[in-house]
Enzyme design. Sequence first.
Site, PDB file in Angstrom:
ATOM      1  N   THR A  94       0.867  -1.180   0.000  1.00 15.06           N
ATOM      2  CA  THR A  94       0.000   0.000   0.000  1.00 15.06           C
ATOM      3  C   THR A  94       0.901   1.226   0.000  1.00 15.06           C
ATOM      4  O   THR A  94       1.640   1.449   0.974  1.00 15.06           O
ATOM      5  CB  THR A  94      -0.889   0.036   1.257  1.00 15.06           C
ATOM      6  OG1 THR A  94      -1.678  -1.147   1.291  1.00 15.06           O
ATOM      7  CG2 THR A  94      -1.802   1.255   1.241  1.00 15.06           C
ATOM      8  N   LYS A 169      -7.649   1.589  -3.125  1.00 13.19           N
ATOM      9  CA  LYS A 169      -7.301   1.139  -1.773  1.00 13.19           C
ATOM     10  C   LYS A 169      -7.477   2.273  -0.753  1.00 13.19           C
ATOM     11  O   LYS A 169      -8.093   2.100   0.298  1.00 13.19           O
ATOM     12  CB  LYS A 169      -5.848   0.624  -1.782  1.00 13.19           C
ATOM     13  CG  LYS A 169      -5.214   0.392  -0.441  1.00 13.19           C
ATOM     14  CD  LYS A 169      -5.666  -0.894   0.196  1.00 13.19           C
ATOM     15  CE  LYS A 169      -5.065  -1.026   1.586  1.00 13.19           C
ATOM     16  NZ  LYS A 169      -5.567  -2.176   2.300  1.00 13.19           N
ATOM     17  N   LYS A 244      -1.907   4.968   8.673  1.00 14.98           N
ATOM     18  CA  LYS A 244      -1.062   5.085   7.464  1.00 14.98           C
ATOM     19  C   LYS A 244      -1.942   5.337   6.226  1.00 14.98           C
ATOM     20  O   LYS A 244      -1.676   6.230   5.425  1.00 14.98           O
ATOM     21  CB  LYS A 244      -0.241   3.807   7.273  1.00 14.98           C
ATOM     22  CG  LYS A 244       0.537   3.773   5.964  1.00 14.98           C
ATOM     23  CD  LYS A 244       1.112   2.408   5.632  1.00 14.98           C
ATOM     24  CE  LYS A 244       1.610   2.391   4.185  1.00 14.98           C
ATOM     25  NZ  LYS A 244       2.040   1.095   3.709  1.00 14.98           N
TER      26      LYS A 244
HETATM   27  P1  NAD Z   1       5.960  -5.679   7.403  1.00 13.66           P
HETATM   28  O1  NAD Z   1       6.694  -4.522   7.962  1.00 13.66           O
HETATM   29  O2  NAD Z   1       5.593  -6.831   8.300  1.00 13.66           O
HETATM   30  O3  NAD Z   1       6.770  -6.302   6.158  1.00 13.66           O
HETATM   31  C1  NAD Z   1       7.531  -5.544   5.260  1.00 13.66           C
HETATM   32  C2  NAD Z   1       8.779  -6.357   4.958  1.00 13.66           C
HETATM   33  O4  NAD Z   1       9.540  -5.676   3.949  1.00 13.66           O
HETATM   34  C3  NAD Z   1       9.714  -6.511   6.161  1.00 13.66           C
HETATM   35  O5  NAD Z   1       9.939  -7.898   6.412  1.00 13.66           O
HETATM   36  C4  NAD Z   1      10.987  -5.785   5.750  1.00 13.66           C
HETATM   37  O6  NAD Z   1      12.171  -6.384   6.247  1.00 13.66           O
HETATM   38  C5  NAD Z   1      10.904  -5.896   4.237  1.00 13.66           C
HETATM   39  N1  NAD Z   1      11.705  -4.909   3.524  1.00 13.66           N
HETATM   40  C6  NAD Z   1      11.789  -3.571   3.725  1.00 13.66           C
HETATM   41  N2  NAD Z   1      12.644  -3.022   2.841  1.00 13.66           N
HETATM   42  C7  NAD Z   1      13.098  -4.026   2.057  1.00 13.66           C
HETATM   43  C8  NAD Z   1      14.003  -4.106   0.979  1.00 13.66           C
HETATM   44  N3  NAD Z   1      14.633  -3.004   0.513  1.00 13.66           N
HETATM   45  N4  NAD Z   1      14.268  -5.298   0.410  1.00 13.66           N
HETATM   46  C9  NAD Z   1      13.651  -6.421   0.879  1.00 13.66           C
HETATM   47  N5  NAD Z   1      12.780  -6.429   1.921  1.00 13.66           N
HETATM   48  C10 NAD Z   1      12.515  -5.235   2.498  1.00 13.66           C
HETATM   49  O7  NAD Z   1       4.642  -5.062   6.727  1.00 13.66           O
HETATM   50  P2  NAD Z   1       3.299  -5.834   6.306  1.00 13.66           P
HETATM   51  O8  NAD Z   1       2.317  -5.783   7.422  1.00 13.66           O
HETATM   52  O9  NAD Z   1       3.678  -7.143   5.693  1.00 13.66           O
HETATM   53  O10 NAD Z   1       2.759  -4.840   5.182  1.00 13.66           O
HETATM   54  C11 NAD Z   1       3.334  -4.791   3.886  1.00 13.66           C
HETATM   55  C12 NAD Z   1       2.501  -3.872   3.023  1.00 13.66           C
HETATM   56  O11 NAD Z   1       1.153  -4.379   2.975  1.00 13.66           O
HETATM   57  C13 NAD Z   1       2.398  -2.433   3.548  1.00 13.66           C
HETATM   58  O12 NAD Z   1       2.459  -1.550   2.456  1.00 13.66           O
HETATM   59  C14 NAD Z   1       1.041  -2.405   4.230  1.00 13.66           C
HETATM   60  O13 NAD Z   1       0.477  -1.117   4.257  1.00 13.66           O
HETATM   61  C15 NAD Z   1       0.249  -3.349   3.347  1.00 13.66           C
HETATM   62  N6  NAD Z   1      -0.908  -3.992   4.013  1.00 13.66           N
HETATM   63  C16 NAD Z   1      -0.772  -4.524   5.258  1.00 13.66           C
HETATM   64  C17 NAD Z   1      -1.878  -5.130   5.848  1.00 13.66           C
HETATM   65  C18 NAD Z   1      -1.777  -5.732   7.232  1.00 13.66           C
HETATM   66  O14 NAD Z   1      -2.814  -6.074   7.820  1.00 13.66           O
HETATM   67  N7  NAD Z   1      -0.579  -5.921   7.778  1.00 13.66           N
HETATM   68  C19 NAD Z   1      -3.108  -5.207   5.175  1.00 13.66           C
HETATM   69  C20 NAD Z   1      -3.200  -4.689   3.885  1.00 13.66           C
HETATM   70  C21 NAD Z   1      -2.089  -4.076   3.314  1.00 13.66           C
END
Ligand code: NAD
Length: 300
Positions: A94, A169, A244
């Site tokens: 997102t 979204k 966010k």
């Molecule tokens: P998270 O922080 O758990 O996971 C993100 C991952 O990206 C981490 O493991 C981090 O180490 C990795 N990362 C960061 N920079 C990187 C790079 N340069 N190379 C490789 N890996 C890298 O976050 P999440 O909860 O999994 O959310 C991910 C996305 O999904 C976000 O944009 C969030 O807004 C969206 N989202 C989350 C949810 C939810 O319920 N958690 C629901 C819908 C959408």
Amino acid sequence: MTRIAFIGLGNMGGGMAANQARAGRPVMAFDLSAQAVERAVAAGCQAAGSVAEAVAQADVVITMLPAGPHVRGVYAEQILVHALKSALLLDCSTIDVESARAVAAQARAAGFRFADAPVSGGIMAAEAGTLAFMVGCDAADFPDVEAALAPMSRVTIHAGEHGAGQAAKICNNMLLGISMIGTCEAFALAEKLGLAADRFFEIASKSSGQCWSVSTYCPVPGVGPSTPADRGYEGGFATAMMLKDLKLAQEAAARAGAATPMGAQAEALYALFEANGFGGKDFSAIIELMRGRLDTLQAG
Ligand code: NAD
């Protein structure tokens, strides 16, 4: 068999990559966190030592990263440099609409097909393979995008051109934030007026006040279907994540010159709730702010 590169194996990406592997697709997985890579390997993926290694042979590259700057950086510095030109690039994070459009333009200029494909549904839907994807891409690319997302998806909808997935979204989640606050206010007022919450639930969920926040995700414990309210507001959709998305909506509204006063108010209220230490609580816990009962919640 479609070879997948999966970048970003966090709360969401971990389950999503596992579902690609479960579908029998070879998945090369990379994350900055070694632990996240280990979990992906345990779920059937292969470990990649870098983004470059992950994408080198991939037919489909999927990214699930925290925010716009991460996505811009990983695409410009890694993916567009090292992926096969035939690869389909899908960003499921997102992020702001502007970043999505900028990455799409860079990808297109470099000869790639790209889609922004953010998701609705949380960690449980990511693990179950039941996410809803909203997709911004060229119409001609949509069938391939849909097929690539299928192992992770309950429904995949083409929203329009590049950036339209992110626009859908943030508009959806702004509406959700506003409707949840309205729902919480209504239940808090009903309580002050001596109206039983289960009676109000039954009436509102069959009347013109009906919405998802009332009927499916009621913020009052013990009322309606099981929700995070029944689990001390743990799990579910964290307040920090809602905040966010509300910030993204306000930034987009400012750029587009759209009046979104209720969205602005929702952002302010969720920011206040987070500042009180409740960023980790499900977003429906904001009912305790409306009830003046924040002391009953444990920070988290
Ligand atoms: P998270 O922080 O758990 O996971 C993100 C991952 O990206 C981490 O493991 C981090 O180490 C990795 N990362 C960061 N920079 C990187 C790079 N340069 N190379 C490789 N890996 C890298 O976050 P999440 O909860 O999994 O959310 C991910 C996305 O999904 C976000 O944009 C969030 O807004 C969206 N989202 C989350 C949810 C939810 O319920 N958690 C629901 C819908 C959408």
